[in-house]
Scaffold this motif. Structure first.
Motif, short mmCIF file in Angstrom:
data_model
loop_
_atom_site.label_atom_id
_atom_site.label_comp_id
_atom_site.label_asym_id
_atom_site.label_seq_id
_atom_site.Cartn_x
_atom_site.Cartn_y
_atom_site.Cartn_z
N ALA A 123 14.82 -15.03 6.84
CA ALA A 123 14.94 -15.74 8.12
C ALA A 123 13.66 -15.48 8.90
CB ALA A 123 16.17 -15.27 8.89
N PHE A 124 12.68 -16.34 8.72
CA PHE A 124 11.36 -16.12 9.31
C PHE A 124 11.27 -16.72 10.72
CE2 PHE A 124 10.22 -15.68 4.80
CZ PHE A 124 9.49 -14.50 4.86
N VAL A 125 10.62 -15.96 11.58
CA VAL A 125 10.29 -16.44 12.92
C VAL A 125 8.83 -16.03 13.21
CG1 VAL A 125 12.64 -16.32 13.81
CG2 VAL A 125 11.13 -14.34 14.04
N HIS A 126 8.23 -16.69 14.19
CA HIS A 126 6.89 -16.31 14.63
C HIS A 126 7.00 -15.23 15.71
CE1 HIS A 126 4.48 -19.24 12.52
NE2 HIS A 126 5.30 -20.21 12.89
N GLY A 127 6.17 -14.19 15.62
CA GLY A 127 6.19 -13.20 16.68
C GLY A 127 5.65 -11.85 16.26
N LEU A 155 17.00 -25.99 13.73
CA LEU A 155 15.87 -25.82 14.64
C LEU A 155 15.69 -24.40 15.12
CD1 LEU A 155 16.33 -29.02 16.86
CD2 LEU A 155 14.79 -28.71 14.91
N SER A 156 16.56 -23.49 14.75
CA SER A 156 16.47 -22.14 15.29
C SER A 156 17.02 -21.12 14.30
CB SER A 156 17.24 -22.04 16.62
OG SER A 156 18.62 -22.35 16.40
N GLY A 210 9.66 -17.28 22.88
CA GLY A 210 10.11 -18.67 22.97
C GLY A 210 11.59 -18.86 22.75
N GLY A 211 12.37 -17.76 22.83
CA GLY A 211 13.80 -17.85 22.57
C GLY A 211 14.64 -17.52 23.79
N THR A 212 15.92 -17.26 23.53
CA THR A 212 16.86 -16.94 24.60
C THR A 212 17.74 -15.78 24.14
OG1 THR A 212 18.48 -18.56 23.77
CG2 THR A 212 16.90 -19.31 25.46
N LEU A 213 18.34 -15.10 25.12
CA LEU A 213 19.31 -14.04 24.85
C LEU A 213 20.43 -14.18 25.87
CD1 LEU A 213 20.27 -11.50 23.38
CD2 LEU A 213 18.87 -10.14 24.95
N THR A 214 21.64 -14.40 25.38
CA THR A 214 22.79 -14.62 26.26
C THR A 214 24.00 -13.85 25.73
OG1 THR A 214 23.39 -16.62 25.02
CG2 THR A 214 22.00 -16.91 26.98
N VAL A 215 25.02 -13.77 26.60
CA VAL A 215 26.32 -13.22 26.20
C VAL A 215 27.28 -14.39 26.07
CG1 VAL A 215 28.18 -11.65 26.79
CG2 VAL A 215 25.84 -11.08 27.43
N GLU A 216 27.95 -14.51 24.92
CA GLU A 216 28.82 -15.65 24.67
C GLU A 216 30.24 -15.16 24.38
OE1 GLU A 216 27.18 -18.24 21.76
OE2 GLU A 216 25.26 -18.48 22.82
N ASP A 217 31.15 -16.14 24.35
CA ASP A 217 32.56 -15.81 24.12
C ASP A 217 32.77 -15.26 22.71
OD1 ASP A 217 33.20 -16.73 26.63
OD2 ASP A 217 33.55 -18.78 25.93
N PHE A 241 26.41 -10.65 21.83
CA PHE A 241 25.08 -10.99 22.30
C PHE A 241 24.43 -11.92 21.26
CE2 PHE A 241 26.01 -7.28 24.76
CZ PHE A 241 25.31 -7.44 25.95
N VAL A 242 23.91 -13.06 21.74
CA VAL A 242 23.34 -14.08 20.85
C VAL A 242 21.90 -14.34 21.26
CG1 VAL A 242 23.53 -16.42 19.95
CG2 VAL A 242 25.60 -15.13 20.53
N ALA A 243 20.96 -14.12 20.32
CA ALA A 243 19.54 -14.42 20.54
C ALA A 243 19.15 -15.58 19.62
CB ALA A 243 18.67 -13.20 20.24
N ARG A 244 18.45 -16.54 20.20
CA ARG A 244 17.99 -17.71 19.43
C ARG A 244 16.47 -17.79 19.51
NH1 ARG A 244 23.00 -19.49 21.39
NH2 ARG A 244 24.31 -20.46 19.77
#
Length: 465
Positions: A352-356, A389-390, A443-450, A457-460
């Motif tokens: 699962a490759f990402v740039h960073g 896309l993510s 360039g991503g997000t970090l949120t708390v979801e149901d 905790f979900v990071a995209r």
């Protein structure tokens, strides 16, 4: 700026007016000269027509005309009184060549020997044409001045080939140019003064909102960041500048408040372990003979570790807030998660490759896992999946979870939920803040979801194409 704008407008006005005046004057002079040339052509045509028909030619010339009639041998038949008065010694113009036809144009100069300052002393444009078969009664005697028709016509039956010249007189063009120049002596300065005054007034009106903005900005300081500049009613660039300035002041005020809150929270967080450390040492020293020194050392070491962790997090937060992440390196998020096995349950794909930045992404993952471990009853599950896309990273624990109204507040600095943990058992209160900052810089997000149980905790992150 006001003086510069007025001066620029004045210079531009002078340049435009000068070019316009020169062009207009030349146009008017050329127009009047063209009219004079047309009039001379008409007079020349009347003279030649009269010669051809054998009629008297006196009626063909009107006004103070300049003309001369020359025979083929070069003898002057008649010249106007105008020429004789200006330059009595004028040698005259030559006869036309044998093959001449139509009307042609030449130049000649008249110079008065007795009145060198006369305006008539100049070079004239002369129109010439040829007329043949003119009877002697209209020509002889030769060398006359004034009337075209002789006073006593000759009885000779001879005929002549004559060259008739007509001067193009510039007097109307000169008068027009003189009147034009005289008028400009008054009109041009008035026009320049008017434009300069108008530019001064308009520039002052235009810059008035800028001065109001400047005064308000001069009064802004760290103690009154709530001041805002006035926004003009116009929709021009100055209004946009005022709105942009107010938006900048809004961000500056918000940043100042966050900084003050951060300093206050950091001071409070540092004070707690320092107070515990000092109190424990003071009690131990006061009762040195009864103190359990190994226990005192152990408690002091715990407080020092908390201080180290808090200082490291503060330093990391300060550095990360002012840094950017190079996005040209591929990082395998699945491999990073595998490093936490068997501490947590891992559900990851092969890649699962990402740039960073690998170290920063590892810190994000560690903070999320530490937070989940601190609240979990027994299990922490980390999942990675690749979408179109993510790339999605999920950290789930089976603890008490987070209420919906607190799901954004947990990412604020030094935030601890009442039912989550105590200061002694919890972390620095900066872990989730640091994790969200890392996700945002990638360039991503970090949120708390149901989630069915515990906190999710979900990071995209943007997927690698």
């Amino acid at each position: 700026m006001r003086a510069s704008a007025a001066l620029t407008a004045t210079v531009a006005c002078l340049g435009v007016f000068a070019l316009g005046v020169l062009g207009l004057r030349e146009y008017m002079v050329d127009t009047v000269l063209g009219s004079a040339k047309t009039k001379a052509e008409l007079e020349l045509s009347r003279i030649t027509d009269a010669y051809r028909t054998g009629h008297s030619v006196n009626v063909a010339v009107t006004g103070d005309a300049g003309y001369e009639v020359v025979t083929d041998p070069g003898q002057s038949v008649v010249r106007s009184s105008f020429i004789a008065r200006i330059d009595p010694a004028w040698p005259g113009l030559p006869p036309a060549p044998a093959d001449a036809s139509g009307v042609w144009e030449t130049k000649t100069a008249l110079r008065s020997p007795t009145h060198p300052d006369w305006a008539e002393n100049r070079t004239y444009t002369v129109l010439g044409t040829v007329v043949s078969g003119v009877p002697a009664r209209l020509v002889e005697p030769l060398g006359r001045t004034g009337d075209l028709a002789p006073a006593e016509p000759s009885t000779s039956m001879a005929t002549y080939r004559l060259t008739v010249y007509m001067f193009v007189l510039p007097w109307d063009a000169i008068r027009t140019e003189t009147v034009f120049n005289r008028s400009l002596r008054f009109i041009l300065p008035l026009a320049v003064v008017f434009v300069a005054g108008l530019a001064w007034f308009v520039t002052g009106r235009t810059l008035r909102p800028v001065e109001a903005i400047r005064r308000e900005l001069a009064g802004v300081s760290e103690h009154n960041l709530d001041r805002r500049v006035p926004v003009p009613r116009s929709r021009d660039e100055i209004a946009k500048l005022a709105r942009t300035t107010n938006a900048t002041l809004d961000r500056l005020e918000a940043f100042h408040h966050r900084q003050q809150q951060f300093v206050a929270d950091a001071s409070h967080e540092l004070r707690s372990p320092l107070t515990n450390l000092r109190a424990g040492l003071e009690v131990a020293l006061a009762h040195a003979d009864r103190a359990d020194w190994p226990e005192v050392a152990r408690q002091s070491l715990q407080d020092i570790e908390r201080l180290q962790d808090l200082t490291a997090d503060l330093l990391l937060l300060a550095v990360n807030d002012n840094s950017s992440v190079p996005m040209d390196t591929l990082v395998d998020l699945a491999a990073l998660v595998e490093e936490f096995r068997p501490q947590v349950t891992c559900i990851v794909p092969e890649q699962a490759f990402v740039h960073g930045n690998a170290s920063q992404l590892e810190r994000l993952l560690r903070n999320l896992v530490d937070n989940a471990t601190r609240h979990a009853r027994s299990t922490v599950t980390v999942t990675v999946r690749v979408e179109e896309l993510s790339v999605v990273l999920e950290v789930l624990d089976d603890g008490p979870g987070i209420a919906p109204e607190d799901r954004e507040r947990v990412f604020e600095r030094f935030t601890r939920l009442d039912d989550a943990r105590t200061r002694d058992s919890g972390g620095s209160g900066l872990g989730l803040t640091i994790a969200r900052g890392i996700a945002t810089r990638h360039g991503g997000t970090l949120t708390v979801e149901d989630s069915p149980t515990g906190a999710l905790f979900v990071a995209r992150f943007p997927a690698v194409p």
